[in-house]
Design an enzyme around this catalytic site. Structure first.
Site: not given
Length: 731
Positions: A51, A391, A421, A451, A484, A580, A608
């Site tokens: 992270n 993704r 990204r 997204h 997730y 979160r 998530h």
């Protein structure tokens, strides 16, 4: 002071970057939490490190760029300039890194001995083990290494982003005359050896006992480094690591081919500006440090001297090794449950025609999503498949199905977001593969990231068009779906089907922005919908005094929505936020946010899912979304907010929210100063780990079963929670 001015006061807001560091601190706390299994705690240290790397490569890099060009405008929420933010980040990060290595050295490594496992240094090995390691070094490592001398003829090298390197200072036996600054500092020669990334960093040492011993590759190289510099005396060997700016600068205007532009930018990522220097301590050459800082143009404040191995992400491979050899030392594997309505090999399209299908990953299997696309690929009645991909996993079942669908003559349209990204390279590769097989591939819209998570299957059956739509909060990624928490919905609702058609036509062609029946689509429309819903909740509260919102997301940064929450709180609306990560809102401030509570849950699974509940005087509204309440999601991304319309499914999601609010094991609450503290359970209360309880509820589920099916010791508590909701409805 008027209310608008009052709500702009910086004291009401947490700085975005400092709030992110507070989140990563909660990850570190999981490594410190003795309630977690020892090996799981090592994994959290690795997550903390990974992270932090991304934070520096993107967020710190962006602030550094602003300082370099003289940008001094304060952050519009917290009032801090880029330079002030960097100063605060540096101070807080150094505190966290010091705590990270104390945890590693003092709280975790010593306890490995109880498991007959050790991560140690070559110095601690027996003579026979050193001999074995020397043989391994000579045969498998030495041929790969390339020492790079630094002198007038061999310049200071470029270092790959995040690569691990060894700086070697060597006694100069010759009276070598040079104007190079390092010779004045070191009174000797200097060389660099990159620790090869093609060799596993974690090296297992052969042992005749049952004990398992590991050493690190850089330690092994350092121990035998003399073999690379025969005839010279090694004065010091210092591991160091460089972090670079890895955010892509993509100029979309006038780009004839976005794919080619991104491919070109990816080549530059490895060589972005240096933003962080890490040195392994505690013993290091101070002159070497000064030299590296000068050559790399890195300030002391951007230098991190750590008491242990650099880059603790190596613990991921350690965790994997333990998982493969000692399954009992890690959390028990969780087998995702197939939805009961899909059990027995039922056709997912037949089921979806009769009822909406709700999926809660990772508790529910991701296979129905794979099955949804794979069956569509081979069903002769299916005419078209349309999907957005942000993704996906490396070995993606969905990609294979989309290619097969195109081969089978279906109309396959895929929006592959090339600007996701750190997945840009992966997505470029997928885009090329899909195009090769005949899929219609589009790359999104100029200046916006797509997204949203949506798939539509169009089928013609008995002369009638049927539209099946999957909407989700998470990516079409089978790997992360095991780690997730995310919500997915498969529906044949006619109006949602029309909305999905209009959505895909809008992003793939030239048309005016459509009007939707049930979906809200960013940019801007999702924020407007949230404002409308909050205004309605405020209106209900004025009339009935029972305003209540429960909102779960990854991050909250949008100042427009934060101020709206403050307005609702001032009016008396009860607001419970489950966030979160980043939260720029501060709860509990008298006269502004005393009716707002903020909690964060960091546990085994990464939270998530985005879920938004509005009481509306008993006419409850419940939505899920791909979007967080962040300004970038509201203005710079194509996102979808979708409703859960089925009453039974709505009740299930609401009960999950109640469990998140009841968590007193993994939950932390934020105070009015932005600090987070574990929720302390009452003396006689049951311990509620929301992730484990949701898993149990789903494992024991049957169609239309409510959460009271939990084990007997918890059922009274859950019924109590449900009674609270019923009481709230009658107020």
């Amino acid at each position: 002071m008027d209310q608008n001015r009052k709500l702009n006061d910086p004291v009401l807001f947490n700085n975005r970057e400092i709030s992110w560091l507070a989140f990563n601190q909660r990850v570190l706390e999981e490594a410190m939490d003795e309630r977690n299994l020892l090996i799981e705690r090592f994994k959290f240290l690795a997550i903390f490190s990974a992270n932090l790397d991304e934070f520096f490569m993107v967020r710190v890099a962006g602030l550094t760029d602003q300082v370099k060009v003289g940008f001094k405008k304060p952050d519009n929420k917290s009032g801090l300039t880029p330079k002030q933010q960097l100063s605060s980040i540096g101070q807080k990060t150094k505190e966290l890194v010091e705590k990270q290595y104390y945890t590693y050295n003092e709280n975790l490594l010593p306890y490995l001995n109880e498991l007959d496992i050790a991560i140690t240094s070559v110095n601690q090995l027996s003579d026979s083990q050193k001999t074995q390691m020397e043989k391994f070094f000579d045969e498998e490592i030495f041929p790969v290494l390339t020492p790079r001398a630094i002198d007038n003829y061999r310049p200071f090298p470029q270092f790959l982003n995040k690569s691990l390197n060894l700086a070697i200072i060597i006694d100069d036996h010759d009276d070598y005359d040079s104007n190079e600054e390092q010779f004045k500092l070191f009174k000797g020669k200097m060389a660099i050896v990159q620790v090869p990334g093609v060799i596993d960093r974690l090296v297992e040492v052969p042992s005749s006992s049952t004990n398992k011993i590991f050493i690190l590759l850089e330690d092994l190289i350092s121990f035998f480094i003399r073999k690379l510099f025969s005839g010279y005396k090694i004065k010091s060997v210092t591991p160091f690591r460089i972090t670079r700016n890895a955010d892509l600068t993509i100029h979309e205007d006038g780009a004839a081919d976005l794919l080619s532009v991104i491919e070109e930018e990816l080549k530059k990522r490895k060589w972005g500006a240096e933003i962080r220097l890490e040195i392994q301590g505690p013993h290091y050459d101070e002159n070497l440090l000064l030299y590296l800082q000068k050559r790399l143009e890195i300030h002391r404040g951007d230098t991190y001297i750590v008491d242990g191995p650099l880059d603790l992400t190596y613990l991921f491979s350690f965790y994997k090794w333990i998982e493969n050899h000692y399954e009992s030392l890690v959390d028990k594997p969780m087998t995702p449950l197939l939805n009961p309505e899909l059990a027995g090999g039922k056709d997912i399209f037949t089921v979806a025609l009769n009822q909406d299908i709700l999926l809660h990953h990772p508790y529910n299997s991701f296979e129905p999503v794979n099955d949804f696309v794979s069956r569509a690929a081979t069903d002769p009645s299916v005419l078209a498949i349309k999907q957005t991909l942000y993704r996906v996993s490396r070995d993606s079942t969905i990609i294979k199905s989309l290619k097969q669908a195109a081969i089978n003559g279906k109309q396959v349209t895929v929006l592959v977001e090339l600007k996701a990204r750190f997945d840009e390279e992966n997505n470029v590769s997928w885009a090329k593969e899909l195009e090769k097989e005949g899929c219609h591939v589009i790359y999104g819209m100029t200046h916006l990231k797509t997204h949203s998570k949506i798939t539509m299957v169009v089928r013609k059956k008995k002369g009638r068009i049927e539209r099946f739509v999957h909407l989700g909060t998470g990516n079409y990624n089978g790997a992360t779906a095991k780690l997730y928490t995310d919500i997915g919905l498969i529906t044949t609702n006619e109006k949602i089907g029309v909305d999905a058609t209009n959505f895909f036509n809008y992003i793939s062609g030239y048309s005016e922005k459509p009007k939707y029946h049930h979906l809200s689509v960013a940019p801007f429309d999702i924020r407007e919908e949230f404002i409308r819903l909050i205004d309605q909740e405020m209106m209900h509260h004025k009339l009935h005094k029972n305003g209540h919102m429960i909102l779960k997301m990854n991050s909250l940064t949008d100042d427009v929505l934060i101020k709206k929450f403050y307005e609702a709180s001032i009016l008396g609306v009860k607001i419970e936020l489950i966030i979160r990560g980043i939260c720029c809102l501060r709860p509990g401030i008298e006269g502004v946010s005393e009716n707002i509570k903020v909690r964060s849950i960091v546990g085994r699974f990464l939270e998530h899912s985005r879920i938004f509940y509005f009481f509306h005087n008993g006419e409850e509204r419940l939505y899920c979304s791909s979007a967080d309440m962040m300004t970038r999601n509201m203005e710079m991304r194509i996102e979808i907010l979708f409703p859960v319309l089925d009453k039974v499914l709505k009740q299930k999601v609401k009960e999950w929210l109640l469990l998140y609010l009841a968590d007193n094991v993994k939950a932390r609450e934020q105070d009015e100063e932005g600090n987070y503290y574990y929720v302390k359970p009452d003396r006689d209360s049951l311990l509620i780990n929301s992730q484990l309880e949701i898993k149990e509820a789903i494992d024991r589920s049957a169609p239309n079963t409510n959460i009271s099916k939990l084990n007997p010791e918890h059922s009274l508590f859950i019924r109590f929670l449900l009674n609270l909701m019923k009481i709230a409805k009658t107020k």
